[in-house]
Design a protein around this motif. Structure first.
Motif, PDB file in Angstrom:
ATOM      1  N   LEU A  29      42.925  71.937  30.332  1.00  0.00           N
ATOM      2  CA  LEU A  29      41.879  71.732  31.332  1.00  0.00           C
ATOM      3  C   LEU A  29      41.517  73.038  32.036  1.00  0.00           C
ATOM      4  N   GLN A  30      42.497  73.878  32.339  1.00  0.00           N
ATOM      5  CA  GLN A  30      42.207  75.136  33.018  1.00  0.00           C
ATOM      6  C   GLN A  30      41.334  76.041  32.151  1.00  0.00           C
ATOM      7  N   THR A  31      41.612  76.073  30.865  1.00  0.00           N
ATOM      8  CA  THR A  31      40.803  76.878  29.946  1.00  0.00           C
ATOM      9  C   THR A  31      39.367  76.363  29.905  1.00  0.00           C
ATOM     10  N   MET A  32      39.233  75.049  29.791  1.00  0.00           N
ATOM     11  CA  MET A  32      37.898  74.462  29.743  1.00  0.00           C
ATOM     12  C   MET A  32      37.156  74.681  31.055  1.00  0.00           C
ATOM     13  N   ASN A  33      37.867  74.585  32.172  1.00  0.00           N
ATOM     14  CA  ASN A  33      37.239  74.823  33.471  1.00  0.00           C
ATOM     15  C   ASN A  33      36.761  76.267  33.602  1.00  0.00           C
ATOM     16  N   ALA A  34      37.534  77.219  33.075  1.00  0.00           N
ATOM     17  CA  ALA A  34      37.111  78.621  33.111  1.00  0.00           C
ATOM     18  C   ALA A  34      35.839  78.810  32.296  1.00  0.00           C
ATOM     19  N   LEU A  35      35.771  78.148  31.154  1.00  0.00           N
ATOM     20  CA  LEU A  35      34.564  78.248  30.328  1.00  0.00           C
ATOM     21  C   LEU A  35      33.380  77.557  31.006  1.00  0.00           C
ATOM     22  N   LEU A  36      33.624  76.409  31.632  1.00  0.00           N
ATOM     23  CA  LEU A  36      32.571  75.738  32.409  1.00  0.00           C
ATOM     24  C   LEU A  36      32.063  76.663  33.514  1.00  0.00           C
ATOM     25  N   ASP A  37      32.997  77.324  34.175  1.00  0.00           N
ATOM     26  CA  ASP A  37      32.654  78.228  35.262  1.00  0.00           C
ATOM     27  C   ASP A  37      31.784  79.380  34.754  1.00  0.00           C
ATOM     28  N   ALA A  38      32.125  79.915  33.593  1.00  0.00           N
ATOM     29  CA  ALA A  38      31.337  81.004  33.012  1.00  0.00           C
ATOM     30  C   ALA A  38      29.904  80.541  32.737  1.00  0.00           C
ATOM     31  N   CYS A  39      29.772  79.338  32.210  1.00  0.00           N
ATOM     32  CA  CYS A  39      28.437  78.778  31.944  1.00  0.00           C
ATOM     33  C   CYS A  39      27.677  78.562  33.242  1.00  0.00           C
ATOM     34  N   ALA A  40      28.361  78.009  34.227  1.00  0.00           N
ATOM     35  CA  ALA A  40      27.725  77.706  35.506  1.00  0.00           C
ATOM     36  C   ALA A  40      27.274  78.974  36.219  1.00  0.00           C
ATOM     37  N   ASN A  41      28.087  80.015  36.159  1.00  0.00           N
ATOM     38  CA  ASN A  41      27.767  81.251  36.874  1.00  0.00           C
ATOM     39  C   ASN A  41      26.484  81.905  36.403  1.00  0.00           C
ATOM     40  N   VAL A  42      26.078  81.619  35.189  1.00  0.00           N
ATOM     41  CA  VAL A  42      24.825  82.187  34.678  1.00  0.00           C
ATOM     42  C   VAL A  42      23.749  81.113  34.504  1.00  0.00           C
ATOM     43  N   GLY A  43      24.014  79.908  35.037  1.00  0.00           N
ATOM     44  CA  GLY A  43      23.016  78.843  35.028  1.00  0.00           C
ATOM     45  C   GLY A  43      22.724  78.260  33.660  1.00  0.00           C
ATOM     46  N   ARG A  44      23.690  78.286  32.755  1.00  0.00           N
ATOM     47  CA  ARG A  44      23.494  77.772  31.403  1.00  0.00           C
ATOM     48  C   ARG A  44      23.984  76.326  31.321  1.00  0.00           C
ATOM     49  N   LEU A  45      23.174  75.434  31.805  1.00  0.00           N
ATOM     50  CA  LEU A  45      23.508  74.015  31.799  1.00  0.00           C
ATOM     51  C   LEU A  45      23.715  73.501  30.372  1.00  0.00           C
ATOM     52  N   ASP A  46      22.926  73.985  29.434  1.00  0.00           N
ATOM     53  CA  ASP A  46      23.065  73.534  28.050  1.00  0.00           C
ATOM     54  C   ASP A  46      24.457  73.847  27.503  1.00  0.00           C
ATOM     55  N   ARG A  47      24.930  75.052  27.754  1.00  0.00           N
ATOM     56  CA  ARG A  47      26.260  75.430  27.263  1.00  0.00           C
ATOM     57  C   ARG A  47      27.352  74.711  28.045  1.00  0.00           C
ATOM     58  N   ALA A  48      27.152  74.544  29.355  1.00  0.00           N
ATOM     59  CA  ALA A  48      28.132  73.814  30.163  1.00  0.00           C
ATOM     60  C   ALA A  48      28.253  72.376  29.678  1.00  0.00           C
ATOM     61  N   ALA A  49      27.130  71.756  29.348  1.00  0.00           N
ATOM     62  CA  ALA A  49      27.151  70.380  28.841  1.00  0.00           C
ATOM     63  C   ALA A  49      27.889  70.303  27.508  1.00  0.00           C
ATOM     64  N   ALA A  50      27.748  71.331  26.677  1.00  0.00           N
ATOM     65  CA  ALA A  50      28.472  71.360  25.399  1.00  0.00           C
ATOM     66  C   ALA A  50      29.971  71.470  25.638  1.00  0.00           C
ATOM     67  N   VAL A  51      30.369  72.293  26.605  1.00  0.00           N
ATOM     68  CA  VAL A  51      31.790  72.422  26.949  1.00  0.00           C
ATOM     69  C   VAL A  51      32.302  71.088  27.493  1.00  0.00           C
ATOM     70  N   ILE A  71      27.996  70.675  38.540  1.00  0.00           N
ATOM     71  CA  ILE A  71      26.969  70.527  39.577  1.00  0.00           C
ATOM     72  C   ILE A  71      26.331  71.887  39.875  1.00  0.00           C
ATOM     73  N   ARG A  72      27.148  72.954  39.908  1.00  0.00           N
ATOM     74  CA  ARG A  72      26.612  74.296  40.137  1.00  0.00           C
ATOM     75  C   ARG A  72      25.698  74.725  38.980  1.00  0.00           C
ATOM     76  N   ALA A  73      26.098  74.408  37.746  1.00  0.00           N
ATOM     77  CA  ALA A  73      25.251  74.738  36.585  1.00  0.00           C
ATOM     78  C   ALA A  73      23.914  74.014  36.692  1.00  0.00           C
ATOM     79  N   CYS A  74      23.962  72.761  37.110  1.00  0.00           N
ATOM     80  CA  CYS A  74      22.720  71.991  37.296  1.00  0.00           C
ATOM     81  C   CYS A  74      21.857  72.627  38.380  1.00  0.00           C
ATOM     82  N   GLN A  75      22.493  72.997  39.477  1.00  0.00           N
ATOM     83  CA  GLN A  75      21.772  73.596  40.594  1.00  0.00           C
ATOM     84  C   GLN A  75      21.075  74.883  40.163  1.00  0.00           C
ATOM     85  N   LEU A  76      21.813  75.756  39.490  1.00  0.00           N
ATOM     86  CA  LEU A  76      21.243  77.046  39.096  1.00  0.00           C
ATOM     87  C   LEU A  76      20.164  76.918  38.031  1.00  0.00           C
ATOM     88  N   SER A  77      20.210  75.832  37.265  1.00  0.00           N
ATOM     89  CA  SER A  77      19.172  75.627  36.256  1.00  0.00           C
ATOM     90  C   SER A  77      18.026  74.772  36.794  1.00  0.00           C
TER      91      SER A  77
END
Length: 95
Positions: A29-51, A71-77
């Motif tokens: 879960l921590q690994t997946m959360n880090a990857l989600l965070d990376a997607c969210a930080n650049v507003g890539r909702l599509d990639r976050a949804a894939a993760v 939610i942050r990925a959604c906000q930024l996109s």
């Protein structure tokens, strides 16, 4: 992976993740959360949804960090409706 996420380097975070899975290291879960965070930080909702989909496929239950990253990925996109859906799912899950 977490350092890449914090730096907003999605390409490198995805590369590290790919290398891990190629080495047959099962993401937790921590690994997946880090990857989600990376997607969210650049507003890539599509990639976050894939993760998110990979998390569900691997039976990893999202925690509050997972939901907040989505939610942050959604906000930024700019997808308020999807952000609301993740918020409601979080409440329903009791997180």
């Amino acid at each position: 992976l977490d350092a890449c996420a914090k730096a907003g380097d999605l390409a490198r975070a995805e590369k590290w993740f790919s290398d891990m899975t190629s080495a047959r290291l099962a993401p937790d879960l921590q690994t997946m959360n880090a990857l989600l965070d990376a997607c969210a930080n650049v507003g890539r909702l599509d990639r976050a949804a894939a993760v998110w989909g990979k998390m569900m496929a691997n039976s990893l239950e999202p925690d509050s960090y997972s939901y907040c990253a989505m939610i942050r990925a959604c906000q930024l996109s700019g997808d308020v409706k999807q952000a609301e859906a993740y918020f409601n799912a979080m409440r329903e899950a009791g997180v």
